[in-house]
Design a protein around this motif. Sequence first.
Motif, mmCIF file in Angstrom:
data_model
loop_
_atom_site.group_PDB
_atom_site.id
_atom_site.type_symbol
_atom_site.label_atom_id
_atom_site.label_comp_id
_atom_site.label_asym_id
_atom_site.label_seq_id
_atom_site.Cartn_x
_atom_site.Cartn_y
_atom_site.Cartn_z
ATOM 1 N N SER A 37 0.800 -1.251 0.070
ATOM 2 C CA SER A 37 0.294 0.060 -0.069
ATOM 3 C C SER A 37 0.915 1.284 0.030
ATOM 4 O O SER A 37 0.532 2.080 -0.547
ATOM 5 N N GLU A 38 1.905 1.223 0.919
ATOM 6 C CA GLU A 38 2.904 2.352 0.859
ATOM 7 C C GLU A 38 3.534 2.684 -0.549
ATOM 8 O O GLU A 38 3.706 3.710 -1.035
ATOM 9 N N ARG A 43 2.335 1.850 -3.446
ATOM 10 C CA ARG A 43 1.260 2.135 -4.375
ATOM 11 C C ARG A 43 0.997 3.757 -4.352
ATOM 12 O O ARG A 43 0.966 4.482 -5.127
ATOM 13 N N GLU A 44 1.104 3.946 -3.072
ATOM 14 C CA GLU A 44 0.819 5.659 -2.510
ATOM 15 C C GLU A 44 1.937 6.543 -3.213
ATOM 16 O O GLU A 44 1.921 7.465 -3.798
ATOM 17 N N ARG A 87 2.009 7.005 -6.712
ATOM 18 C CA ARG A 87 1.071 8.031 -7.205
ATOM 19 C C ARG A 87 1.615 9.233 -7.086
ATOM 20 O O ARG A 87 1.402 10.128 -7.742
ATOM 21 N N SER A 88 2.413 9.526 -6.015
ATOM 22 C CA SER A 88 2.951 10.807 -5.594
ATOM 23 C C SER A 88 3.857 10.983 -6.731
ATOM 24 O O SER A 88 3.939 12.278 -7.170
ATOM 25 N N ASP A 92 -3.535 1.153 -9.286
ATOM 26 C CA ASP A 92 -4.678 0.929 -8.357
ATOM 27 C C ASP A 92 -5.026 -0.591 -8.492
ATOM 28 O O ASP A 92 -5.557 -0.973 -7.386
#
Length: 680
Positions: free
Chosen positions: A113-114, A116-117, A120-121, A157
Amino acid sequence: MAFLYPGFLWAFFILIIPIVIHLFNFKRYKTMYFSSLAFVKHVDEKTKATKSLKNILVLLSRLLAFAFLVLAFAQPYFTSKNDGEVSKASFLSMYIDNSFSMQSRGAEGQLLSEARENARSIIKNASLDTRFIIVTNDFSGSEERIMTKVEAFEKIDNIEFSPITRSLNEVIQWQENNFSKKNLEDGIQIQNVLLSDFQEINLKFNSKLNVEEILMYPIKLNAETDNNILIDSIWFSSPIHKVNTKNELNIRIQNNSPLNLTNTEVIIAIDSYKKTIFVDIPENQSIVTKIGYMDKSIGFKTGKVQVVDNQVFFDDTYYLSYKVKKNINVLILNDDDAIPNLSMVLDLDDYFQYTTIDIKAITKGDLDNVDLILLNGTNKISNGLTTYISDFISNGGSVALFPGKTPIPNEWNNLLSKLKLPLLGKKISTGTRIQSLNYADPFFRSVFKTENNKLNLPSVQSVFQAVSNNQSIYSPLISLQNGLPLLALSQTNGNAFMFYSSLHPDFGNFSKDALFPTLILRMSEISQRKLPEYLILGDDSRFPIYHKISIDNPVHIIGENLDLIPPSISISGVTYITLNSLEKNNGFISGNYSLNTEIPLGNISINYNRRESELNCGTNNLIIDLLKKIGAKEIVFNEVGSNHKLSTIDIDKPFSYWKICIIFTLIFVLTEMLLIRLLK
């Protein structure tokens, strides 16, 4: 020049509107009366010239303002020299590690999850005209294509955990191969973002970078702890499964942490048997605990063993399945020197069902559903029989060979060489007294309660010399005083027993001793042709189907929301299904599945590889040094964890020309306003 959204260029037709307004000015004029028009005529000529200049300048400002506004929406950018190539300044490759080790807990949730975040950033801060390649451990065909910013967000996602493990070397090689397929400009600087926990087991490199200039952005995602408890493996002490006979299941539990664990909960559920136990595991060690239970009925059994853990979950459960057979099928092939003792022994227990035929009348169909073949007093072995037996062994069957009084060496040795057994030599009669039994071999496990060297062993008058060679791979079960084996066992896919004497009375009274039925029953018992208790997903392992499979009715693996026809091969009439090419996108997860054609065939259990269970990660310096060794010219290292946040990554990207277009739009709008107000 090219445009990111060329469809907006149709908006240039809007420029017709100010032009039409300029050409057809419908403003009404008032009539004024003067006594003399000489002076007015002079003023009017000067005013018309000024208004004409003003209108042209206003029109030009409007046209330019609208034109740059349209260009801003179309977003122009400059491609490289050859059409169709990706711009040097707009290409970014990003690897997101989605292996099971990314289930570890980070500062803000699971590491995936980290990842992916953070991805995205990075993408968010890139310009709209940047092109991306997003790759995971799946290495699927869809990951080879170049994506827009919107497509990259959508891909990220949808990234989920994968049972596939890739070394960093494999990832970079795959990316380079993918780069070579694209029509990239020579010497282009490739920007490569690597989001991973960088496990030590995956930090192996055996090749250099082929791309001359590559800018690496390794981003290490740190877990809060690398502690992990797992079920490492399971196995039965005995391969035999009989009704109302004790099964002993061995469970190896690994503690990958610097803490001594006490009262760790382990849950066992196999068919109707349910039990929960609590075990203590020393720091960074494993233990083996044994569970005993009985099967109350015949048929297929499925189950699982689970350890309670709060860190990484994929390796907490181990699945298994097996079959409790009603009986074992034995085929006795009689030849000229056959003795009746073999069938007499098998008559002692109804669990052993046997068929007796003449060796000269055997056909391949006679071997269907057979577990063990007994060659009884055989002298001649044809090439056809050799082929039947070697294929039978390769498909998991077992064979016990008892020569006649005058075996033909060449024919016998042709078979023995294929079975990895010592060859048949000359007949000898010295040193033929039985010296010892190999109690250490699993063959004698549960046969004798304790090792007894004072047994009254039978005599053998003559034996055939066992001649070993480089191809012989065997274990001597019974040894003679002369150092030669009397009974040898070779294990490949099945068991191959060789008795280096004859059961005929001319060679001794071995067949009348109490040891003889013990050996025959034990041979039959452990020769049960069984199925694997489980397969490891991705490993090169096979699952045999001992039923006739037709092309019209292939094997299906069926689970919850899954019905899949796996790859299969046929070897000597037996169909094998394989799982080495089945990956996450097939819908597979570890668990118990059923096998079906037009009829149920049984069950198959699938487990994940435990390679990802070791959570030790490489140090920052190790990661940087390894990337330098493979040829990375420039490395920008980042670390994300409880004490580290992702710093701003200055991804090299093309200049945002649309921003310039907006600026020019505002300038010309302001110019128009000034012209209207100030130019009188």
